[in-house]
Scaffold this motif. Structure first.
Motif, short mmCIF file in Angstrom:
data_model
loop_
_atom_site.label_atom_id
_atom_site.label_comp_id
_atom_site.label_asym_id
_atom_site.label_seq_id
_atom_site.Cartn_x
_atom_site.Cartn_y
_atom_site.Cartn_z
N HIS A 24 38.84 76.14 52.64
CA HIS A 24 38.66 76.49 53.92
C HIS A 24 38.85 78.58 53.93
CE1 HIS A 24 37.36 76.93 58.77
NE2 HIS A 24 37.90 78.15 58.09
N LEU A 25 38.02 78.71 52.83
CA LEU A 25 37.98 79.87 52.21
C LEU A 25 36.57 80.79 52.75
CD1 LEU A 25 39.29 79.21 48.20
CD2 LEU A 25 40.75 80.30 50.72
N HIS A 26 36.61 82.53 52.79
CA HIS A 26 35.73 82.98 53.40
C HIS A 26 35.74 84.33 52.17
CE1 HIS A 26 35.73 81.44 57.07
NE2 HIS A 26 36.68 80.81 57.39
N SER A 27 34.33 84.02 52.75
CA SER A 27 33.90 85.86 51.04
C SER A 27 33.10 86.42 52.48
CB SER A 27 32.81 85.41 49.69
OG SER A 27 31.62 84.61 50.35
N TYR A 59 31.66 87.63 58.34
CA TYR A 59 31.50 88.57 58.03
C TYR A 59 33.54 89.22 58.31
CZ TYR A 59 32.89 85.92 62.63
OH TYR A 59 32.55 84.08 63.25
N ASP A 60 34.29 87.98 58.84
CA ASP A 60 35.58 88.15 58.58
C ASP A 60 36.35 87.94 57.18
OD1 ASP A 60 34.89 85.31 57.96
OD2 ASP A 60 36.68 84.50 59.94
N ALA A 61 35.93 88.15 56.25
CA ALA A 61 36.66 88.49 54.63
C ALA A 61 35.88 89.25 53.74
CB ALA A 61 35.68 87.42 54.15
N LYS A 62 36.89 90.31 53.38
CA LYS A 62 37.05 91.02 52.12
C LYS A 62 37.12 91.06 51.09
CE LYS A 62 40.07 92.80 55.73
NZ LYS A 62 41.54 93.56 56.68
N LEU A 63 36.98 89.83 50.55
CA LEU A 63 36.67 90.48 49.20
C LEU A 63 34.71 88.92 48.24
CD1 LEU A 63 40.24 88.89 47.88
CD2 LEU A 63 38.50 90.88 46.90
N PRO A 64 34.33 89.49 48.20
CA PRO A 64 33.27 89.11 47.41
C PRO A 64 33.26 87.86 46.59
CG PRO A 64 33.58 91.34 46.55
CD PRO A 64 34.76 90.55 47.32
N THR A 92 33.59 77.63 53.01
CA THR A 92 33.40 77.36 54.43
C THR A 92 32.86 78.58 55.20
OG1 THR A 92 35.72 77.48 55.31
CG2 THR A 92 34.55 75.68 54.42
N GLU A 93 31.94 79.23 54.58
CA GLU A 93 31.08 80.41 55.34
C GLU A 93 31.15 80.25 56.79
OE1 GLU A 93 32.04 82.87 53.42
OE2 GLU A 93 32.39 82.34 51.54
N HIS A 94 31.00 81.33 57.23
CA HIS A 94 30.48 81.14 58.70
C HIS A 94 28.72 81.70 58.17
CE1 HIS A 94 33.91 81.76 60.54
NE2 HIS A 94 34.16 82.50 59.93
N THR A 95 28.06 80.80 58.88
CA THR A 95 26.08 80.04 58.65
C THR A 95 25.51 81.10 60.22
OG1 THR A 95 26.16 78.37 59.06
CG2 THR A 95 26.75 79.16 57.29
N ASP A 96 26.31 81.03 60.92
CA ASP A 96 25.39 81.33 62.12
C ASP A 96 24.84 82.61 61.78
OD1 ASP A 96 28.42 82.10 62.04
OD2 ASP A 96 28.83 83.48 64.02
N GLU A 97 25.08 84.22 61.06
CA GLU A 97 24.03 84.87 60.72
C GLU A 97 23.79 85.33 59.51
OE1 GLU A 97 26.76 88.71 61.54
OE2 GLU A 97 27.05 87.74 63.77
N TYR A 126 23.37 83.04 48.36
CA TYR A 126 24.54 82.68 48.24
C TYR A 126 25.10 81.44 47.21
CZ TYR A 126 28.98 80.34 49.71
OH TYR A 126 30.08 79.54 49.53
N ILE A 127 24.07 79.89 47.42
CA ILE A 127 23.52 78.85 46.45
C ILE A 127 23.78 79.52 45.08
CG2 ILE A 127 22.55 77.23 46.06
CD1 ILE A 127 21.94 76.99 49.32
N ALA A 128 22.91 80.93 44.63
CA ALA A 128 22.92 81.00 43.41
C ALA A 128 24.08 81.86 42.70
CB ALA A 128 21.73 82.13 43.31
N GLU A 129 24.19 82.44 43.62
CA GLU A 129 26.49 83.23 43.52
C GLU A 129 27.21 81.94 42.84
OE1 GLU A 129 28.63 86.58 44.54
OE2 GLU A 129 27.31 86.54 45.16
N CYS A 130 27.14 81.21 44.21
CA CYS A 130 27.75 79.57 43.50
C CYS A 130 27.71 78.94 41.72
CB CYS A 130 27.92 78.79 45.27
SG CYS A 130 28.80 79.73 46.51
N ALA A 131 26.60 79.13 42.20
CA ALA A 131 26.84 78.02 40.94
C ALA A 131 26.38 79.51 39.80
CB ALA A 131 24.78 77.46 40.85
N GLU A 132 26.23 80.61 39.70
CA GLU A 132 26.62 81.20 38.54
C GLU A 132 28.04 81.04 38.48
OE1 GLU A 132 26.28 86.30 37.67
OE2 GLU A 132 24.12 85.38 38.79
N LEU A 133 28.92 81.25 39.42
CA LEU A 133 29.96 81.67 38.92
C LEU A 133 30.92 80.25 38.87
CD1 LEU A 133 31.23 83.74 42.22
CD2 LEU A 133 31.14 84.52 39.22
#
Length: 65
Positions: free
Chosen positions: A8-11, A15-20, A39-44, A53-60
């Motif tokens: 349950h992490l957010h990047s 809107y409520d996270a501080k780290l990329p 578990t990103e907030h996807t409402d926005e 986001y999906i591409a960056e996750c795959a890259e990392l």
């Protein structure tokens, strides 16, 4: 095999996270964590942002994380 995971992490894609994602990975690896359940907030989140986001996750993602 033992796996240490963070759940349950957010990047900054939320809107409520501080780290990329890249910095979050570095912090977690330094603490011995090799798996993260995001578990990103996807409402926005637009379709374009979701694709980025999906591409960056795959890259990392690699054999160590």
């Amino acid at each position: 095999m033992r796996i240490l995971a963070a759940l349950h992490l957010h990047s900054t894609y939320s809107y409520d996270a501080k780290l990329p994602l890249s910095e979050l990975k570095q912090v977690l690896l330094a603490r011995g964590v090799t798996c993260a359940l995001m578990t990103e907030h996807t409402d926005e989140m637009t379709e374009e942002k979701a694709k980025a986001y999906i591409a960056e996750c795959a890259e990392l993602s690699d054999d160590s994380f």
